[in-house]
Design a protein around this motif. Structure first.
Motif, PDB file in Angstrom:
ATOM      1  N   ALA A 293       0.805  -1.163  -0.006  1.00 31.92           N
ATOM      2  CA  ALA A 293       0.047  -0.110  -0.137  1.00 31.92           C
ATOM      3  C   ALA A 293       0.894   1.389   0.276  1.00 31.92           C
ATOM      4  N   PHE A 294       2.199   0.838   0.117  1.00 28.28           N
ATOM      5  CA  PHE A 294       2.795   2.190   0.254  1.00 28.28           C
ATOM      6  C   PHE A 294       3.079   2.951  -1.016  1.00 28.28           C
ATOM      7  N   PRO A 295       2.749   4.239  -1.214  1.00 31.68           N
ATOM      8  CA  PRO A 295       2.920   5.072  -2.511  1.00 31.68           C
ATOM      9  C   PRO A 295       4.194   5.886  -2.108  1.00 31.68           C
TER      10      PRO A 295
ATOM     11  N   PRO B   2       0.497   6.457   8.384  1.00 30.55           N
ATOM     12  CA  PRO B   2       1.176   5.685   9.588  1.00 30.55           C
ATOM     13  C   PRO B   2       1.468   4.313   8.690  1.00 30.55           C
ATOM     14  N   HIS B   3       2.744   3.596   8.935  1.00 30.24           N
ATOM     15  CA  HIS B   3       2.991   2.481   8.369  1.00 30.24           C
ATOM     16  C   HIS B   3       1.929   1.255   8.606  1.00 30.24           C
ATOM     17  N   HIS B   4       1.602   1.348   9.709  1.00 27.53           N
ATOM     18  CA  HIS B   4       0.286   0.470  10.169  1.00 27.53           C
ATOM     19  C   HIS B   4      -0.184   1.020  11.259  1.00 27.53           C
TER      20      HIS B   4
ATOM     21  N   LEU C 215      13.225   8.976  16.033  1.00 20.64           N
ATOM     22  CA  LEU C 215      14.063   9.488  14.917  1.00 20.64           C
ATOM     23  C   LEU C 215      14.164   8.205  14.035  1.00 20.64           C
ATOM     24  N   ASP C 216      14.055   6.939  14.313  1.00 27.33           N
ATOM     25  CA  ASP C 216      14.228   5.875  13.584  1.00 27.33           C
ATOM     26  C   ASP C 216      12.787   5.621  12.951  1.00 27.33           C
ATOM     27  N   GLU C 217      11.929   6.384  13.440  1.00 25.12           N
ATOM     28  CA  GLU C 217      10.362   6.364  12.864  1.00 25.12           C
ATOM     29  C   GLU C 217      10.438   7.403  11.916  1.00 25.12           C
TER      30      GLU C 217
ATOM     31  N   VAL D 147      11.140   7.515  -1.143  1.00 24.61           N
ATOM     32  CA  VAL D 147      11.813   6.634  -1.894  1.00 24.61           C
ATOM     33  C   VAL D 147      11.070   5.579  -2.682  1.00 24.61           C
ATOM     34  N   GLY D 148       9.974   4.974  -2.270  1.00 25.95           N
ATOM     35  CA  GLY D 148       9.068   4.211  -2.807  1.00 25.95           C
ATOM     36  C   GLY D 148       9.492   2.635  -2.863  1.00 25.95           C
ATOM     37  N   GLU D 149      10.457   2.336  -2.033  1.00 22.27           N
ATOM     38  CA  GLU D 149      11.099   1.006  -1.885  1.00 22.27           C
ATOM     39  C   GLU D 149      10.985   0.858  -0.325  1.00 22.27           C
ATOM     40  N   PRO D 150      10.643  -0.393   0.236  1.00 21.30           N
ATOM     41  CA  PRO D 150      10.909  -1.034   1.778  1.00 21.30           C
ATOM     42  C   PRO D 150      12.146  -0.736   2.006  1.00 21.30           C
ATOM     43  N   ALA D 151      12.506  -0.522   3.003  1.00 18.79           N
ATOM     44  CA  ALA D 151      13.977  -0.616   3.739  1.00 18.79           C
ATOM     45  C   ALA D 151      13.812  -0.478   5.114  1.00 18.79           C
ATOM     46  N   VAL D 152      14.965  -1.018   5.614  1.00 15.24           N
ATOM     47  CA  VAL D 152      15.157  -1.358   7.021  1.00 15.24           C
ATOM     48  C   VAL D 152      16.213  -0.595   7.877  1.00 15.24           C
ATOM     49  N   THR D 153      16.449  -0.390   9.085  1.00 14.25           N
ATOM     50  CA  THR D 153      17.609   0.305   9.746  1.00 14.25           C
ATOM     51  C   THR D 153      18.405  -0.833   9.700  1.00 14.25           C
ATOM     52  N   ARG D 154      19.764  -0.398   9.290  1.00 16.53           N
ATOM     53  CA  ARG D 154      20.958  -1.276   9.321  1.00 16.53           C
ATOM     54  C   ARG D 154      21.734  -0.694  10.560  1.00 16.53           C
ATOM     55  N   HIS D 155      21.825   0.835  10.546  1.00 19.79           N
ATOM     56  CA  HIS D 155      22.643   1.487  11.578  1.00 19.79           C
ATOM     57  C   HIS D 155      22.054   2.653  11.769  1.00 19.79           C
TER      58      HIS D 155
ATOM     59  N   GLY E 193      23.319   2.228  -4.176  1.00 13.45           N
ATOM     60  CA  GLY E 193      22.573   0.921  -4.562  1.00 13.45           C
ATOM     61  C   GLY E 193      21.495   0.806  -3.679  1.00 13.45           C
ATOM     62  N   ARG E 194      21.358  -0.116  -2.551  1.00 11.33           N
ATOM     63  CA  ARG E 194      20.652  -0.440  -1.668  1.00 11.33           C
ATOM     64  C   ARG E 194      20.759   0.307  -0.408  1.00 11.33           C
ATOM     65  N   LYS E 195      22.019   0.886  -0.269  1.00 14.25           N
ATOM     66  CA  LYS E 195      22.295   1.908   0.915  1.00 14.25           C
ATOM     67  C   LYS E 195      21.590   3.279   0.852  1.00 14.25           C
ATOM     68  N   LEU E 196      21.070   3.554   1.626  1.00 15.14           N
ATOM     69  CA  LEU E 196      20.437   4.865   1.705  1.00 15.14           C
ATOM     70  C   LEU E 196      21.044   5.591   3.106  1.00 15.14           C
TER      71      LEU E 196
ATOM     72  N   ALA F 282      21.630   7.524   9.720  1.00 13.50           N
ATOM     73  CA  ALA F 282      21.309   6.152   9.584  1.00 13.50           C
ATOM     74  C   ALA F 282      21.596   5.672   8.351  1.00 13.50           C
ATOM     75  N   LEU F 283      22.039   4.375   8.397  1.00 14.05           N
ATOM     76  CA  LEU F 283      21.921   3.804   7.186  1.00 14.05           C
ATOM     77  C   LEU F 283      20.830   2.630   7.123  1.00 14.05           C
ATOM     78  N   PHE F 284      19.935   2.805   6.213  1.00 14.41           N
ATOM     79  CA  PHE F 284      18.797   1.800   5.821  1.00 14.41           C
ATOM     80  C   PHE F 284      19.398   1.153   4.541  1.00 14.41           C
ATOM     81  N   LEU F 285      18.758  -0.188   4.569  1.00 14.20           N
ATOM     82  CA  LEU F 285      19.143  -0.896   3.342  1.00 14.20           C
ATOM     83  C   LEU F 285      17.659  -1.236   2.815  1.00 14.20           C
ATOM     84  N   THR F 286      17.548  -1.143   1.711  1.00 17.35           N
ATOM     85  CA  THR F 286      16.345  -1.595   0.892  1.00 17.35           C
ATOM     86  C   THR F 286      16.283  -3.284   0.885  1.00 17.35           C
TER      87      THR F 286
ATOM     88  N   ASN G 103       9.910 -10.002   0.971  1.00 18.85           N
ATOM     89  CA  ASN G 103       9.974 -11.252   1.733  1.00 18.85           C
ATOM     90  C   ASN G 103      10.556 -10.968   3.139  1.00 18.85           C
ATOM     91  N   HIS G 104      11.474  -9.871   3.454  1.00 18.99           N
ATOM     92  CA  HIS G 104      11.992  -9.591   4.556  1.00 18.99           C
ATOM     93  C   HIS G 104      11.043  -9.473   5.841  1.00 18.99           C
ATOM     94  N   PHE G 105       9.852  -8.901   5.304  1.00 14.55           N
ATOM     95  CA  PHE G 105       8.758  -8.904   6.369  1.00 14.55           C
ATOM     96  C   PHE G 105       8.108 -10.177   6.510  1.00 14.55           C
TER      97      PHE G 105
HETATM   98  C1  LIG Z   1       6.682   1.333  -2.307  1.00 13.81           C
HETATM   99  C2  LIG Z   1       7.299   1.087  -0.812  1.00 13.81           C
HETATM  100  C3  LIG Z   1       7.802   2.455  -0.002  1.00 13.81           C
HETATM  101  C4  LIG Z   1       8.194   2.442   1.147  1.00 13.81           C
HETATM  102  C5  LIG Z   1       8.079   1.087   2.047  1.00 13.81           C
HETATM  103  C6  LIG Z   1       8.340   1.494   3.455  1.00 13.81           C
HETATM  104  C7  LIG Z   1       8.285   0.278   4.233  1.00 13.81           C
HETATM  105  C8  LIG Z   1       8.410   0.353   5.526  1.00 13.81           C
HETATM  106  C9  LIG Z   1       9.100  -0.696   6.070  1.00 13.81           C
HETATM  107  C10 LIG Z   1       8.978  -0.898   7.386  1.00 13.81           C
HETATM  108  C11 LIG Z   1       7.907   0.041   8.134  1.00 13.81           C
HETATM  109  C12 LIG Z   1       7.998  -0.435   9.559  1.00 13.81           C
HETATM  110  C13 LIG Z   1       8.463   0.617  10.560  1.00 13.81           C
HETATM  111  C14 LIG Z   1       9.733   1.375  10.227  1.00 13.81           C
HETATM  112  C15 LIG Z   1      10.433   1.730  11.546  1.00 13.81           C
HETATM  113  C16 LIG Z   1      11.767   2.318  11.197  1.00 13.81           C
HETATM  114  C17 LIG Z   1      12.844   1.284  10.591  1.00 13.81           C
HETATM  115  C18 LIG Z   1      12.901   0.363  11.587  1.00 13.81           C
HETATM  116  O1  LIG Z   1      13.073   0.234  12.737  1.00 13.81           O
HETATM  117  S1  LIG Z   1      13.437  -1.295  10.789  1.00 13.81           S
HETATM  118  C19 LIG Z   1      13.563  -2.764  12.020  1.00 13.81           C
HETATM  119  C20 LIG Z   1      14.928  -2.345  12.502  1.00 13.81           C
HETATM  120  N1  LIG Z   1      16.082  -2.994  11.693  1.00 13.81           N
HETATM  121  C21 LIG Z   1      15.786  -4.415  11.356  1.00 13.81           C
HETATM  122  O2  LIG Z   1      15.201  -5.174  12.011  1.00 13.81           O
HETATM  123  C22 LIG Z   1      16.895  -4.757  10.471  1.00 13.81           C
HETATM  124  C23 LIG Z   1      17.655  -5.944  10.661  1.00 13.81           C
HETATM  125  N2  LIG Z   1      18.724  -6.371   9.854  1.00 13.81           N
HETATM  126  C24 LIG Z   1      18.695  -7.163   8.797  1.00 13.81           C
HETATM  127  O3  LIG Z   1      17.562  -7.715   8.523  1.00 13.81           O
HETATM  128  C25 LIG Z   1      19.740  -7.377   7.703  1.00 13.81           C
HETATM  129  O4  LIG Z   1      20.963  -6.885   8.272  1.00 13.81           O
HETATM  130  C26 LIG Z   1      19.380  -6.440   6.363  1.00 13.81           C
HETATM  131  C27 LIG Z   1      18.338  -6.913   5.739  1.00 13.81           C
HETATM  132  C28 LIG Z   1      19.082  -4.969   6.995  1.00 13.81           C
HETATM  133  C29 LIG Z   1      20.635  -6.076   5.669  1.00 13.81           C
HETATM  134  O5  LIG Z   1      21.148  -7.547   5.403  1.00 13.81           O
HETATM  135  P1  LIG Z   1      21.878  -8.014   4.002  1.00 13.81           P
HETATM  136  O6  LIG Z   1      22.431  -9.547   4.212  1.00 13.81           O
HETATM  137  O7  LIG Z   1      20.758  -8.015   2.992  1.00 13.81           O
HETATM  138  O8  LIG Z   1      22.941  -7.045   3.659  1.00 13.81           O
HETATM  139  P2  LIG Z   1      24.337  -7.017   4.005  1.00 13.81           P
HETATM  140  O9  LIG Z   1      25.061  -7.745   2.767  1.00 13.81           O
HETATM  141  O10 LIG Z   1      24.653  -7.262   5.341  1.00 13.81           O
HETATM  142  O11 LIG Z   1      24.869  -5.345   3.664  1.00 13.81           O
HETATM  143  C30 LIG Z   1      24.452  -4.679   2.422  1.00 13.81           C
HETATM  144  C31 LIG Z   1      25.636  -3.508   2.247  1.00 13.81           C
HETATM  145  O12 LIG Z   1      25.471  -2.652   2.937  1.00 13.81           O
HETATM  146  C32 LIG Z   1      26.761  -2.514   3.757  1.00 13.81           C
HETATM  147  N3  LIG Z   1      26.821  -2.177   5.145  1.00 13.81           N
HETATM  148  C33 LIG Z   1      26.138  -3.100   6.117  1.00 13.81           C
HETATM  149  N4  LIG Z   1      26.218  -2.361   7.338  1.00 13.81           N
HETATM  150  C34 LIG Z   1      26.818  -1.381   7.072  1.00 13.81           C
HETATM  151  C35 LIG Z   1      27.452  -0.313   8.000  1.00 13.81           C
HETATM  152  N5  LIG Z   1      27.088  -0.249   9.184  1.00 13.81           N
HETATM  153  N6  LIG Z   1      27.939   0.910   7.352  1.00 13.81           N
HETATM  154  C36 LIG Z   1      28.223   0.904   6.034  1.00 13.81           C
HETATM  155  N7  LIG Z   1      27.764  -0.212   5.181  1.00 13.81           N
HETATM  156  C37 LIG Z   1      27.239  -1.102   5.644  1.00 13.81           C
HETATM  157  C38 LIG Z   1      27.309  -3.976   3.461  1.00 13.81           C
HETATM  158  O13 LIG Z   1      28.830  -3.666   3.422  1.00 13.81           O
HETATM  159  C39 LIG Z   1      26.865  -4.081   2.153  1.00 13.81           C
HETATM  160  O14 LIG Z   1      27.544  -3.713   1.116  1.00 13.81           O
HETATM  161  P3  LIG Z   1      27.895  -3.776  -0.397  1.00 13.81           P
HETATM  162  O15 LIG Z   1      26.589  -4.558  -0.852  1.00 13.81           O
HETATM  163  O16 LIG Z   1      28.763  -5.294  -0.161  1.00 13.81           O
HETATM  164  O17 LIG Z   1      28.584  -3.004  -1.093  1.00 13.81           O
END
Ligand SMILES: CCCCCCCC/C=C\CCCCCCCC(=O)SCCNC(=O)CCNC(=O)[C@H](O)C(C)(C)COP(=O)(O)OP(=O)(O)OC[C@H]1O[C@@H](n2cnc3c(N)ncnc32)[C@H](O)[C@@H]1OP(=O)(O)O
Length: 178
Positions: free
Chosen positions: A22-24, A35-37, A88-90, A99-107, A133-136, A155-159, A163-165
């Motif tokens: 549903a996210f536009p 709200p996200h939900h 702030l995370d929110e 952005v238009g793509e799901p992403a989550v907080t990595r850092h 790329g995937r890094k926001l 913050a670093l968010f990764l798209t 299936n992540h969810f």
């Molecule tokens: C049309 C749609 C529009 C919008 C849609 C919106 C959707 C809304 C979504 C959600 C709403 C919910 C509400 C939001 C609330 C606020 C957000 C939160 O709180 S989110 C919850 C907390 N976060 C987690 O639970 C993540 C847990 N972590 C993970 O699941 C994984 O670590 C994940 C998926 C984030 C990444 O895992 P990998 O295996 O895919 O990625 P790797 O390979 O480890 O890293 C990718 C690249 O990033 C670099 N990287 C990683 N960490 C780094 C760092 N600290 N600094 C620099 N680079 C880093 C790496 O070196 C790599 O780079 P290289 O591709 O090789 O170039």
């Protein structure tokens, strides 16, 4: 089935929650971002423990006006740092509407430059500093009503794929052996 028999149970595929597709991408002049939900800790209107953050898009990213209240107290009269981090995370999560793509907080990194007081109005702003790329790479500030920046965040968010969810991912380097 004994403890050592491999399970043949195949879990039912989980449905994609309504709120994900549903996210536009919303226009800069939109009203409050949705709200996200409903129960999201940061922005869900139906979560009584939540922050119920409301943000809007602007020319740079998103901004919000927000007050912390007694539910978020750390030291007396001062907001808990974890509550500030949640908001702030929110805000970064709501920035994804640009952005238009799901992403989550990595850092997430925060500099608490001065206390944030309860029941006091603050302005929060967030924008995308860079995308690689995937890094926001995201940045945010909290200003008091004198326009002084008292908190900064990056913050670093990764798209991620949807299936992540839907799956409970195992951390890549977890070793559960005793
Ligand atoms: C049309 C749609 C529009 C919008 C849609 C919106 C959707 C809304 C979504 C959600 C709403 C919910 C509400 C939001 C609330 C606020 C957000 C939160 O709180 S989110 C919850 C907390 N976060 C987690 O639970 C993540 C847990 N972590 C993970 O699941 C994984 O670590 C994940 C998926 C984030 C990444 O895992 P990998 O295996 O895919 O990625 P790797 O390979 O480890 O890293 C990718 C690249 O990033 C670099 N990287 C990683 N960490 C780094 C760092 N600290 N600094 C620099 N680079 C880093 C790496 O070196 C790599 O780079 P290289 O591709 O090789 O170039």
């Amino acid at each position: 089935m004994t403890e050592n028999t491999p399970s043949t149970h195949t879990p039912e595929p989980r449905q994609v929650p309504d709120w994900i597709p549903a996210f536009p991408v919303l226009a800069p002049d939109s009203a409050d971002l949705p709200p996200h939900h409903d129960h999201c800790l940061g922005c869900g209107p139906a979560n009584p423990h939540g922050h119920q953050l409301r943000a809007r898009r602007d020319a740079h990213g998103v901004h919000a006006h927000h007050r912390f209240d007694s539910r978020h107290v750390g030291a007396p009269a001062i907001a808990h740092g974890g509550a500030v981090a949640t908001v702030l995370d929110e805000l970064f999560g709501l920035l994804l509407y640009t952005v238009g793509e799901p992403a989550v907080t990595r850092h997430l990194a925060i500099d608490y430059l001065a206390p944030i007081l309860l029941d006091t109005p603050y302005t929060l702003r967030a924008h995308i500093h860079a995308r690689d790329g995937r890094k926001l790479h995201l940045q945010a500030t909290i200003e008091n009503d004198h326009a002084h920046v008292i908190t900064t965040a990056t913050a670093l968010f990764l798209t991620v794929d949807v299936n992540h969810f839907l799956t409970h991912n195992t951390p890549p380097h977890t070793d559960n052996t005793p």
